[in-house]
Scaffold this motif. Structure first.
Motif, PDB file in Angstrom:
ATOM      1  N   GLY A  56      18.092 -28.377 -16.237  1.00 40.09           N
ATOM      2  CA  GLY A  56      18.222 -29.792 -15.593  1.00 40.09           C
ATOM      3  C   GLY A  56      16.934 -30.271 -15.283  1.00 40.09           C
ATOM      4  N   ASP A  57      16.810 -30.669 -13.997  1.00 43.80           N
ATOM      5  CA  ASP A  57      15.182 -31.193 -13.536  1.00 43.80           C
ATOM      6  C   ASP A  57      14.566 -30.154 -12.966  1.00 43.80           C
ATOM      7  OD1 ASP A  57      16.697 -31.096 -11.332  1.00 43.80           O
ATOM      8  OD2 ASP A  57      16.474 -33.370 -10.786  1.00 43.80           O
ATOM      9  N   THR A  58      14.744 -28.960 -13.168  1.00 42.15           N
ATOM     10  CA  THR A  58      14.106 -27.749 -12.219  1.00 42.15           C
ATOM     11  C   THR A  58      13.593 -26.912 -12.945  1.00 42.15           C
ATOM     12  OG1 THR A  58      15.949 -28.623 -10.529  1.00 42.15           O
ATOM     13  CG2 THR A  58      14.485 -26.292 -10.284  1.00 42.15           C
ATOM     14  N   LEU A  59      12.238 -26.260 -12.368  1.00 42.19           N
ATOM     15  CA  LEU A  59      11.756 -25.143 -12.941  1.00 42.19           C
ATOM     16  C   LEU A  59      11.873 -23.929 -11.819  1.00 42.19           C
ATOM     17  CD1 LEU A  59       9.569 -24.045 -15.173  1.00 42.19           C
ATOM     18  CD2 LEU A  59       7.804 -24.651 -13.429  1.00 42.19           C
ATOM     19  N   TYR A  60      12.302 -22.957 -12.599  1.00 37.62           N
ATOM     20  CA  TYR A  60      12.738 -21.779 -11.644  1.00 37.62           C
ATOM     21  C   TYR A  60      11.497 -20.693 -12.041  1.00 37.62           C
ATOM     22  CZ  TYR A  60      17.190 -23.829 -11.205  1.00 37.62           C
ATOM     23  OH  TYR A  60      18.337 -24.762 -10.901  1.00 37.62           O
ATOM     24  N   MET A 107       3.474 -25.932 -10.922  1.00 43.25           N
ATOM     25  CA  MET A 107       3.532 -27.313 -10.507  1.00 43.25           C
ATOM     26  C   MET A 107       2.962 -28.052 -11.840  1.00 43.25           C
ATOM     27  SD  MET A 107       1.411 -27.101  -6.955  1.00 43.25           S
ATOM     28  CE  MET A 107       2.145 -26.143  -5.375  1.00 43.25           C
ATOM     29  N   GLU A 108       1.799 -27.549 -12.537  1.00 40.99           N
ATOM     30  CA  GLU A 108       1.570 -28.248 -13.577  1.00 40.99           C
ATOM     31  C   GLU A 108       2.461 -28.297 -14.940  1.00 40.99           C
ATOM     32  OE1 GLU A 108      -2.314 -26.755 -14.435  1.00 40.99           O
ATOM     33  OE2 GLU A 108      -3.207 -28.304 -13.504  1.00 40.99           O
ATOM     34  N   ARG A 109       3.146 -27.215 -14.932  1.00 41.15           N
ATOM     35  CA  ARG A 109       4.393 -27.432 -15.870  1.00 41.15           C
ATOM     36  C   ARG A 109       5.386 -28.347 -15.739  1.00 41.15           C
ATOM     37  NH1 ARG A 109       3.960 -25.144 -21.045  1.00 41.15           N
ATOM     38  NH2 ARG A 109       5.947 -25.635 -21.925  1.00 41.15           N
ATOM     39  N   CYS A 110       5.700 -28.497 -14.411  1.00 40.62           N
ATOM     40  CA  CYS A 110       6.818 -29.556 -13.820  1.00 40.62           C
ATOM     41  C   CYS A 110       6.259 -30.815 -14.491  1.00 40.62           C
ATOM     42  CB  CYS A 110       6.850 -29.446 -12.444  1.00 40.62           C
ATOM     43  SG  CYS A 110       8.072 -28.188 -11.911  1.00 40.62           S
ATOM     44  N   ILE A 111       4.917 -31.125 -14.010  1.00 43.34           N
ATOM     45  CA  ILE A 111       4.425 -32.556 -14.436  1.00 43.34           C
ATOM     46  C   ILE A 111       4.324 -32.624 -15.872  1.00 43.34           C
ATOM     47  CG2 ILE A 111       2.069 -34.007 -14.273  1.00 43.34           C
ATOM     48  CD1 ILE A 111       1.571 -32.317 -11.484  1.00 43.34           C
ATOM     49  N   ALA A 112       4.012 -31.531 -16.571  1.00 42.21           N
ATOM     50  CA  ALA A 112       3.938 -31.701 -18.065  1.00 42.21           C
ATOM     51  C   ALA A 112       5.254 -31.937 -18.629  1.00 42.21           C
ATOM     52  CB  ALA A 112       3.315 -30.308 -18.779  1.00 42.21           C
ATOM     53  N   GLU A 113       6.218 -31.535 -18.390  1.00 40.92           N
ATOM     54  CA  GLU A 113       7.577 -31.519 -18.737  1.00 40.92           C
ATOM     55  C   GLU A 113       8.699 -32.634 -17.857  1.00 40.92           C
ATOM     56  OE1 GLU A 113       9.926 -27.952 -19.942  1.00 40.92           O
ATOM     57  OE2 GLU A 113       8.158 -26.723 -19.907  1.00 40.92           O
ATOM     58  N   GLY A 114       8.076 -33.135 -17.071  1.00 46.49           N
ATOM     59  CA  GLY A 114       8.557 -34.297 -16.169  1.00 46.49           C
ATOM     60  C   GLY A 114       9.839 -33.751 -15.524  1.00 46.49           C
ATOM     61  N   LEU A 115       9.584 -32.497 -15.073  1.00 47.20           N
ATOM     62  CA  LEU A 115      10.483 -31.937 -14.090  1.00 47.20           C
ATOM     63  C   LEU A 115      10.371 -32.046 -12.546  1.00 47.20           C
ATOM     64  CD1 LEU A 115      10.546 -28.262 -15.814  1.00 47.20           C
ATOM     65  CD2 LEU A 115      12.219 -30.083 -16.116  1.00 47.20           C
ATOM     66  N   LYS A 116      11.419 -32.461 -11.835  1.00 48.72           N
ATOM     67  CA  LYS A 116      11.167 -32.922 -10.606  1.00 48.72           C
ATOM     68  C   LYS A 116      11.301 -31.862  -9.416  1.00 48.72           C
ATOM     69  CE  LYS A 116      11.906 -37.138 -12.137  1.00 48.72           C
ATOM     70  NZ  LYS A 116      10.667 -38.217 -12.202  1.00 48.72           N
ATOM     71  N   ARG A 117      11.594 -30.830  -9.749  1.00 46.76           N
ATOM     72  CA  ARG A 117      11.776 -29.876  -8.607  1.00 46.76           C
ATOM     73  C   ARG A 117      11.300 -28.453  -9.046  1.00 46.76           C
ATOM     74  NH1 ARG A 117      16.177 -26.399  -6.263  1.00 46.76           N
ATOM     75  NH2 ARG A 117      17.197 -26.946  -7.912  1.00 46.76           N
TER      76      ARG A 117
END
Length: 374
Positions: free
Chosen positions: A274-278, A301-311
């Motif tokens: 979904g919108d989450t990186l675990y 954190m950088e991976r979330c930003i790069a993939e547009g993930l929210k959490r």
């Protein structure tokens, strides 16, 4: 509707299971559970005997619950050792018990998934029948997100609160955007920690998709296992689990290596849903200054930003996450136990709840973000 008892996830079609789940949540997917079972990570011998429940109507799946018959409390991250000890001292057997959870994964998500209250009720009533027949001492459902709460509360289950630390992507376009939201002292500390990695000539390599081959997993496994060996424990997961996970859930997997020159010095496994990186597992064979923070936090954190993930859910514990921008989040689990033990645990949870809520409020004061007057 009479629930079916499954001794393996392979007893139900992947399309039926995942179709009812209807959520991009890897830890409850047919593929993730299958990787655990096919690799032998969960089985009767490991104390995680699959006992999944499903409800069908006219050949279609109406409700599902991942379930395990447990003869210990390892790998759960919601601790009930004191309850077990008290019940044993009273001359009663605490194990086996039933546990609904993502094994070895303290990550929030759906647990009991049902098309309607009737199907959910039939499934829960079947668990009550086993409890009343004293086939198990207790029923436990861990880290759910709340869709099941009313069904559980109506049947007398007890809610238990916990606290984790999650990072939220506030529409940042770069790590510098996150730094700009922090006070100046914390910004300086973040930059200092990241500079320490550069000074050790460490860079990072992300692997996805077809890059996740047998050689990559063979390189990663010693890092994963080292984390357990350092604590004097055997790893929960065998090497086969990771190759099967890559085969069954390839789109969800992200593998990271910390490289010093051409040599990998640490590794970390992440999953996306979904919108989450675990962030799940990490390890290193040698000690490097600040490497854990960079590998497990800042790279994520950088991976979330790069993939547009929210959490970003980086794992269950660690107050050191607070000063790095991970916010305290209340989690929940649910429990139903044999009479006598159930009432005693209920009293304990009422007292514990106030402490957990107070802890979360206090934890907010340690976050690094700028106040409105700064």
């Amino acid at each position: 509707m009479v629930p079916k008892h499954l001794t393996s996830i392979n007893d139900v079609a992947a399309a039926s299971w995942d179709g009812l789940l209807a959520a991009d949540y890897p830890f409850l997917s047919h593929g993730f559970i299958r990787a655990l079972e096919d690799s032998g990570a969960v089985c009767a011998a490991s104390g995680w005997q699959p006992a999944h429940r499903v409800v069908e109507r006219d050949g279609q799946l109406q409700a599902l619950l991942p379930l395990y018959l447990k003869d210990h409390s390892w790998g759960e991250y919601v601790f009930d050792w004191q309850w077990a000890d008290a019940w044993e001292r009273a001359g009663r057997a605490y194990y086996p018990k039933y546990l609904s959870a993502a094994p070895f994964s303290p990550v929030q998500g759906p647990r009991l998934v049902a098309r309607d209250a009737e199907a959910a009720g039939a499934l829960l009533d079947s668990l009550d029948g086993d409890l009343q027949a004293q086939r198990v001492s207790s029923l436990h459902l861990l880290f759910n997100t709340g869709a099941e709460n009313d069904w559980l509360a109506q049947r007398g289950w007890l809610q238990r609160l916990g606290c984790q630390f999650h990072w939220y992507n506030r529409e940042y376009t770069s790590f510098d955007d996150f730094l700009a939201a922090c006070n100046s002292r914390k910004r300086k500390n973040f930059r200092k920690e990241r500079q320490a990695i550069r000074e050790q000539d460490i860079h990072f390599r992300w692997l996805t998709g077809e890059q996740l081959d047998a050689a990559a997993w063979a390189q990663f496994y010693p890092f994963y296992a080292a984390t357990y060996y350092k604590r004097g424990q055997e790893p929960y997961l065998p090497p086969a689990f990771f190759t099967l996970l890559s085969s069954y859930c390839n789109a969800n997997v992200r593998l990271l290596f910390a490289m010093q020159g051409e040599r990998a010095v640490a590794g970390a496994l992440f999953l996306v849903g979904g919108d989450t990186l675990y962030g799940r597992y990490w390890g290193c064979l040698e000690e490097y200054d600040r490497l854990h923070f960079e590998t497990c936090f800042y790279q994520g954190m950088e991976r979330c930003i790069a993939e547009g993930l929210k959490r970003f859910d980086a794992g269950a514990q660690g107050e050191h996450k607070l000063v790095r921008g991970f916010e305290p989040v209340l989690t929940q689990s649910w429990h139903k136990l044999q009479p006598g033990l159930h009432e005693a645990v209920g009293d304990f949870l009422l007292r514990e709840r106030a402490g957990v809520e107070a802890y979360r409020e206090d934890a907010l004061s340690y976050l690094p973000f700028r106040r409105a007057d700064q």
